[in-house]
Design an enzyme around this catalytic site. Structure first.
Site, PDB file in Angstrom:
ATOM      1  N   LEU A   1       0.773  -1.136  -0.309  1.00 32.19           N
ATOM      2  CA  LEU A   1       0.017  -0.118   0.036  1.00 32.19           C
ATOM      3  C   LEU A   1       1.002   1.316   0.165  1.00 32.19           C
ATOM      4  O   LEU A   1       0.489   2.093  -0.828  1.00 32.19           O
ATOM      5  CB  LEU A   1      -1.211   0.291   0.924  1.00 32.19           C
ATOM      6  CG  LEU A   1      -1.776   1.148   1.394  1.00 32.19           C
ATOM      7  CD1 LEU A   1      -2.637   1.718  -0.177  1.00 32.19           C
ATOM      8  CD2 LEU A   1      -2.948   1.005   2.733  1.00 32.19           C
TER       9      LEU A   1
ATOM     10  N   CYS B   1       7.476  16.544  18.600  1.00 31.44           N
ATOM     11  CA  CYS B   1       6.734  16.462  17.535  1.00 31.44           C
ATOM     12  C   CYS B   1       5.236  16.445  17.960  1.00 31.44           C
ATOM     13  O   CYS B   1       5.018  15.323  18.904  1.00 31.44           O
ATOM     14  CB  CYS B   1       6.796  16.347  16.562  1.00 31.44           C
ATOM     15  SG  CYS B   1       7.978  15.140  16.243  1.00 31.44           S
TER      16      CYS B   1
ATOM     17  N   GLY C   1      17.954  18.396  11.766  1.00 28.86           N
ATOM     18  CA  GLY C   1      17.884  17.365  12.337  1.00 28.86           C
ATOM     19  C   GLY C   1      19.265  16.977  10.617  1.00 28.86           C
ATOM     20  O   GLY C   1      19.142  16.249   9.901  1.00 28.86           O
TER      21      GLY C   1
ATOM     22  N   GLU D   1       3.378  11.353  24.411  1.00 30.03           N
ATOM     23  CA  GLU D   1       2.704   9.578  23.469  1.00 30.03           C
ATOM     24  C   GLU D   1       3.166   9.065  25.014  1.00 30.03           C
ATOM     25  O   GLU D   1       2.459   7.681  24.719  1.00 30.03           O
ATOM     26  CB  GLU D   1       3.473   9.405  21.931  1.00 30.03           C
ATOM     27  CG  GLU D   1       4.288   8.100  21.699  1.00 30.03           C
ATOM     28  CD  GLU D   1       4.894   8.215  20.651  1.00 30.03           C
ATOM     29  OE1 GLU D   1       4.768   9.576  19.583  1.00 30.03           O
ATOM     30  OE2 GLU D   1       5.175   7.181  20.837  1.00 30.03           O
TER      31      GLU D   1
ATOM     32  N   HIS E   1       5.427  18.437   7.151  1.00 31.09           N
ATOM     33  CA  HIS E   1       4.754  17.262   7.157  1.00 31.09           C
ATOM     34  C   HIS E   1       4.350  17.156   6.059  1.00 31.09           C
ATOM     35  O   HIS E   1       3.221  16.469   5.290  1.00 31.09           O
ATOM     36  CB  HIS E   1       4.102  17.239   8.079  1.00 31.09           C
ATOM     37  CG  HIS E   1       4.962  16.812   9.451  1.00 31.09           C
ATOM     38  ND1 HIS E   1       4.887  17.281  10.204  1.00 31.09           N
ATOM     39  CD2 HIS E   1       5.021  15.383   9.625  1.00 31.09           C
ATOM     40  CE1 HIS E   1       5.716  17.092  11.301  1.00 31.09           C
ATOM     41  NE2 HIS E   1       5.469  15.761  11.266  1.00 31.09           N
TER      42      HIS E   1
HETATM   43  N1  GLN Z   1      16.568  14.492  14.226  1.00 31.93           N
HETATM   44  C1  GLN Z   1      15.199  14.132  13.487  1.00 31.93           C
HETATM   45  C2  GLN Z   1      15.523  14.170  11.987  1.00 31.93           C
HETATM   46  O1  GLN Z   1      15.092  15.462  12.027  1.00 31.93           O
HETATM   47  C3  GLN Z   1      14.124  14.209  14.494  1.00 31.93           C
HETATM   48  C4  GLN Z   1      12.832  13.286  13.892  1.00 31.93           C
HETATM   49  C5  GLN Z   1      11.429  13.214  14.571  1.00 31.93           C
HETATM   50  O2  GLN Z   1      11.296  14.534  15.923  1.00 31.93           O
HETATM   51  N2  GLN Z   1      10.361  12.693  14.469  1.00 31.93           N
HETATM   52  O3  GLN Z   1      14.866  13.336  11.614  1.00 31.93           O
HETATM   53 ZN    ZN Z   2       9.964  16.271  14.947  1.00 33.62          ZN
END
Ligand code: GLN
Ligand code: ZN
Length: 760
Positions: free
Chosen positions: A20, A647, A436, A609, A698
């Site tokens: 998928l 995040c 990052g 989470e 995103h």
């Molecule tokens: N350092 C990671 C990146 O930049 C952080 C990713 C995340 O917060 N999920 O991909």
């Molecule tokens: Zn993140």
């Protein structure tokens, strides 16, 4: 039909080979048309129904499949389409569906957030004033009929109306959840009648919110909603609850009068006793005895004891055996794991094997001697796991015992550290940085795959990564960023990369689990004591730093996130496993500092989470998880700047814990929830520095400089310029270079403009 002895709440959607995912991405990039996407989807549904049916699940679920997310499906079904997508009524076209999920040129995506305490993200329904709710999609009934046409009777799954309303968000103070519930209940009634007319005997109605702390309004929602649904001509309702304990909501759940009730007896085994202590002629019971969220084989003996007690109280014909929750959170098939260590593999079960466990346990109803041989084999495997010398390491235990409070404490307090760092780092105010990762292009992934397959030798792969890293450093220099990163090209995944270098972890080749949309993760499996045999990131960080006179941030994943995004051993408390990981990261932090890295980021996107579903359990979790972060980071000198990143967090609830983490700088996801989160930082007078994300990574949409400026100015209403950093809201690995180049250049430009205007 008699009450089926087996049940399943949902099957992984992606396919054993992530079919998928590839179909979706092919469609989004324009390489595949709608028809071929839909045909892959249909094929997967067919395969999954057949597989489950053949395994012995009498009525497998339907409508558990989704092209993106089951909550978004409900949004489309109920017509809760936000205005900005300009939907003209009628069935929701695929373009609109994906625009809601991923954003489009004209409209930003809907917000996503974690599904309870899992790493699955759902699209948050938006309840706008004047929204015209109407049944726009026939997916629920269509899926049922599709299975029926294959000769398979299914139990359709619906996200229940109250959980739908509680998981969504009114966009305006004039919209009440009560009014939304009132508007959608007639639609649910119609859906149920349609399913009844189509021939469904049972419907699974998911109300996971029943395992949360509910206020009086929410309890009333449940009473009202189910009073109405019970009044319609409908299939029997299996009310499914999972991820926790119904606890004080058990009476409420029983009072709703549904014909069935599913309990998660893995997370909350005490629920069975709570139920059997009530002398009631209650609903049919679905016993969630097989862990839908982990990879370990079930202790069948233990499960049989629970079944026996349920049968004694309620009678064999009222009992159904099931996984604890949807198998969405499990990898598909252990049979595909050819390179897993055979001993460790023998301790495991994936979705397909879990269904075999369901069917086996169902056979024991009314007499465990029917499965005596299987019970014996199972007991043998579990004993060998418990006593395996591969799980326990003396030296790890000794280090854990030696942890004391000075190890959890930076030398200076933040104000003193700040002064030292100002001198040591000499950054402008509103410093710019990224989180990052930079784009993981097809090329990067191809090179990694080739290197793994032995088609690219170590030196050539290393060379390639060096080039990518250098290119990334040069770009950041030219864009004018203040704190650079090396780009994380050598990393497949932020958890896997570390797990692969730590002892106590194993890796599957195909153990993928959906994270959101087409995005899958392959969580490492922690089977034993964790320790770090050697430095993990120092080489790449120092290489990147050697290329430039700008500061380069060292990049690590935090202990809580590594724990949270792995399949964790179930033979010791999570807190203890987390401490072991924290010690390993602490060693790495120390090595990075010793190698001359002045800024080190320890990502903890998963702290929130991990919060238990019930508030009463929060303090204990927050205490050990924050302590683990502090254990991992407190080893450095004052002039070394510790960053963290989070995040998708609703920070409001955990502000005190974030303050106690005491990172010098935190970068947070912010752009989708439109800076709301900053209020929380303002409220607690957050003392350290913050980079609220100004660019939603995103979504493929590139924000304009003006949008970023607005967000920065909003942030400056509640933060001082000395506190504020400028960065995207997450890593850039899913984006393309073209977008990233534009967006970051605009971001730096905006930061400079705002800086100039502030110093004017
Ligand atoms: N350092 C990671 C990146 O930049 C952080 C990713 C995340 O917060 N999920 O991909
Ligand atoms: Zn993140």
């Amino acid at each position: 039909m008699a009450f089926p002895k087996t049940g399943n709440l949902g099957f992984p959607r992606m396919g054993a080979h992530r079919e998928l995912k590839f179909a979706l991405e092919g469609f989004w990039s324009g390489k595949q048309d709608e028809a071929s996407l839909l045909s892959v989807a249909r094929q997967l549904r067919t395969e999954h129904w057949k597989l489950q049916h053949a395994a012995g699940i009498t009525t497998p679920p339907s409508n558990d499949f989704s092209l993106y997310d089951h909550v978004l499906d409900m949004v489309a079904t109920l017509g809760a389409i936000p205005k900005r997508y300009a939907h003209q009524g009628g069935p929701v076209p695929l373009a609109t569906y994906f625009a809601m999920a991923r954003g489009s040129a004209n409209a930003p995506a809907m917000e996503m957030t974690k599904w309870f305490d899992t790493n699955y993200h759902y699209v948050v329904p938006e309840f706008e004033p004047g929204m015209k709710y109407a049944l726009l999609s026939a997916k629920v009934v269509d899926d049922y009929l599709e299975a029926k046409s294959l000769g398979i009777e299914t139990r359709p799954v619906l996200l229940g109306p109250v959980s739908f309303v509680l998981l969504g968000k009114p966009t305006d103070n004039n919209v009440t959840r009560t009014s939304v519930l009132e508007a959608i209940l007639p639609l649910y009634s119609t859906l149920l009648s349609q399913l009844q007319a189509a021939g469904a005997e049972w419907v699974q109605i998911d109300e996971p919110c029943l395992c949360l702390d509910l206020n009086d309004e929410a309890r009333l929602f449940y009473q009202k909603a189910y009073a109405i649904l019970r009044g319609v001509v409908s299939p029997k309702l299996m009310l499914t609850t999972y991820f926790g304990d119904l606890a004080e909501n058990l009476d409420l759940a029983l009072s709703l009068g549904t014909e069935g009730l599913h309990l998660d007896l893995v997370r909350a085994p005490q629920q069975l006793e709570a139920l059997t202590s009530k002398e009631i002629n209650g609903p049919h019971l679905s016993l969630g005895l097989i862990d839908g969220r982990n990879v370990w084989r079930t202790d069948l003996d233990h499960a049989v004891t629970q079944i026996e007690s349920a049968v004694a109280h309620f009678g064999a014909d009222k009992i159904q055996i099931a996984p604890s929750c949807s198998l969405l959170h499990s990898p598909v098939d252990l049979d595909l794991e050819h390179s897993l260590d055979p001993e460790i593999r023998s301790w495991m079960a994936f979705a397909k094997q879990k269904l075999d466990e369901v069917v086996l346990l169902a056979r024991s109803i009314g007499g465990k001697d029917k499965i005596a041989a299987e019970l014996q084999t199972n007991a043998k495997i579990l004993t060998s796991r418990r006593s395996s010398p591969r799980i326990h390491r003396e030296e790890v235990q000794q280090r854990l015992d030696a942890i004391d409070s000075p190890m959890l404490q930076r030398h200076g307090l933040y104000p003193a550290r700040r002064k030292t760092q100002e001198k040591a780092l000499a950054l402008p105010f509103l410093p710019t940085t990224t989180i990052g990762s930079f784009p993981q292009t097809t090329e990067v992934r191809k090179a990694r795959a080739a290197s793994r397959a032995g088609k690219l030798d170590a030196a050539a792969y290393e060379n390639f990564l060096r080039q990518e890293t250098e290119r990334c450093i040069r770009f950041q220099e030219s864009a004018g960023l203040d704190v650079l990163v090396h780009g994380e090209f050598e990393r497949n995944d932020m958890v896997e990369y570390f797990g692969e270098q730590l002892e106590g972890f194993v890796f599957t080749s195909n153990g993928w689990v959906q994270s959101y949309g087409s995005r899958c993760v392959k969580p490492p499996v922690i089977f034993g004591d964790v320790f770090r045999p050697q430095a993990m990131t120092v080489q790449w960080s120092t290489y990147a730093q050697s290329l430039t006179s700008s500061l380069v941030k060292g990049m690590l994943t935090g202990p809580v996130t590594i724990l949270q995004w792995s399949f964790v051993r179930d033979d010791q408390p999570r807190a203890q496993t987390c401490q072991q990981i924290a010690l390993a990261i602490r060693d790495e932090v120390q090595d990075l500092e010793a190698a001359g890295i002045k800024v080190i980021q320890i990502d903890e996107p998963a702290i929130r989470e991990g919060l238990p579903l019930r508030r009463a359990d929060w303090p204990v979790y927050l205490a050990w998880s924050v302590d683990c972060f502090r254990l991992a980071t407190s080893v450095v000198r004052d002039e070394t700047q510790i960053h963290t990143h989070m995040c998708y967090s609703e920070f409001n609830d955990i502000m005190d814990a974030i303050v106690r983490m005491d990172a010098d700088v935190i970068s947070i996801e912010c752009s989708r929830s439109r800076m709301e989160l900053l209020d929380a930082f303002h409220r607690v007078r957050y003392p350290n520095e913050i980079g609220p994300g100004v660019y939603d990574i995103h979504s493929p949409r590139i924000p304009s400089g003006k949008e970023m400026e607005d967000l920065l100015r909003k942030a400056l209403e509640v933060l001082t310029p000395q506190q504020l950093w400028v960065n995207p809201d997450c890593g850039l690995k899913t984006r393309g270079w073209e977008e990233v180049r534009h967006a970051l250049t605009a971001m730096v430009h905006t930061a400079k403009q705002v800086r100039a205007s502030l110093s004017a």
